[in-house]
Design an enzyme around this catalytic site. Structure first.
Site, mmCIF file in Angstrom:
data_model
loop_
_atom_site.group_PDB
_atom_site.id
_atom_site.type_symbol
_atom_site.label_atom_id
_atom_site.label_comp_id
_atom_site.label_asym_id
_atom_site.label_seq_id
_atom_site.Cartn_x
_atom_site.Cartn_y
_atom_site.Cartn_z
ATOM 1 N N ARG A 12 0.848 -1.189 0.000
ATOM 2 C CA ARG A 12 0.000 0.000 0.000
ATOM 3 C C ARG A 12 0.880 1.233 0.000
ATOM 4 N NH1 ARG A 12 -4.728 0.438 4.347
ATOM 5 N NH2 ARG A 12 -3.147 -0.300 5.780
ATOM 6 N N THR A 45 -1.112 7.466 -0.808
ATOM 7 C CA THR A 45 -2.375 7.357 -1.563
ATOM 8 C C THR A 45 -3.232 6.192 -1.092
ATOM 9 O OG1 THR A 45 -1.387 5.876 -3.173
ATOM 10 C CG2 THR A 45 -1.204 8.234 -3.640
ATOM 11 N N ASP A 81 -2.308 -4.719 12.677
ATOM 12 C CA ASP A 81 -1.695 -5.113 11.405
ATOM 13 C C ASP A 81 -1.593 -6.640 11.369
ATOM 14 O OD1 ASP A 81 0.506 -3.752 9.169
ATOM 15 O OD2 ASP A 81 0.542 -5.913 9.560
HETATM 16 N N1 URA Z 1 -4.224 -4.265 6.986
HETATM 17 C C1 URA Z 1 -4.057 -4.718 8.255
HETATM 18 O O1 URA Z 1 -3.200 -5.557 8.514
HETATM 19 N N2 URA Z 1 -4.850 -4.248 9.220
HETATM 20 C C2 URA Z 1 -5.816 -3.338 8.991
HETATM 21 O O2 URA Z 1 -6.533 -2.969 9.929
HETATM 22 C C3 URA Z 1 -5.979 -2.873 7.668
HETATM 23 C C4 URA Z 1 -5.170 -3.350 6.685
#
Ligand code: URA
Length: 210
Positions: free
Chosen positions: A105, A109, A201
């Site tokens: 990601r 953005t 995460d």
């Molecule tokens: N990716 C993750 O690991 N956790 C989130 O809350 C959103 C994306």
């Protein structure tokens, strides 16, 4: 319930998910729980696999017994957290082919950028089950599915552990044909694109990288 979204409300799934969300849950526990939940999600996502009748012989008699028709499966893990769902799914269908898609990601953005793509060639003949525990903004998922379609996939399902209305909306707009299976639709995304209440995460919790 949004169109084409299945929330797997089974008590075992919900119980294990609550354990995974707790911040005290260790990496080892988190990994095991994700593997266990993926078996239960896999059970649901493969519910309509076609069966055929074959003749078998039990110790007592011959009979017609149901067997999977042989629709070939392909599991595609969106790296790296998708690998946490992959293990349990492979326990269910050990002969499935496996593909990997690496997307990160862009922190500014929040758009998905591809850095790795390796999948078996005969995508068009297979049910392709895409795995990513967190369907958050939906950008990675939508990009992964677009990439798979470009490579020939036609029959695709998406499995996650958690999602939010934003993620579902992104996927619905880009890929209305792709059913989504999840254990929960959480409240919202925060300013960093994390699911709230969520579980943090998923990759870090799975591999202990934080
Ligand atoms: N990716 C993750 O690991 N956790 C989130 O809350 C959103 C994306």
């Amino acid at each position: 319930m949004p169109d084409n979204v299945t929330v797997v409300a089974h008590p075992l799934v919900q119980h294990k998910l609550a354990l995974m969300r707790r911040k005290e849950t260790t990496t080892a526990e988190f990994r095991l729980l994700l593997r266990e939940i993926s078996l239960l999600l896999g059970y649901e996502v493969m519910r309509d696999l076609p069966l055929t009748q074959v003749e078998i012989e039990t110790p007592l008699t011959r009979m017609q017994a149901p067997r999977l028709e042989g629709k070939k499966l392909m599991l595609v893990s969106i790296l790296r957290a998708g690998n946490g769902l992959l293990e349990g799914m492979l326990d269910l269908v050990p002969s499935a082919r496996v593909g990997h898609i690496g997307l990160y990601r862009d922190p500014k953005t929040l758009e998905a950028v591809e850095y790795y793509f390796k999948v078996p060639q005969d995508l068009g003949e297979r049910l392709v089950i895409v795995l990513d525990p967190m369907l958050a903004t939906g950008h990675s998922a939508a990009a992964a599915v677009s990439r798979l379609k470009k490579a020939g996939a036609r029959d695709i399902k998406f499995v996650c552990l958690l999602t939010v209305p934003e993620g579902i909306a992104t996927m619905r707009e880009a890929h209305p044909d792709v059913p989504i299976f999840t254990a929960s639709i959480d409240e919202r995304l925060n300013d960093h694109g994390y699911i709230v209440p969520g579980l943090g995460d998923a990759g870090d919790r799975l591999y202990g990288t934080k």
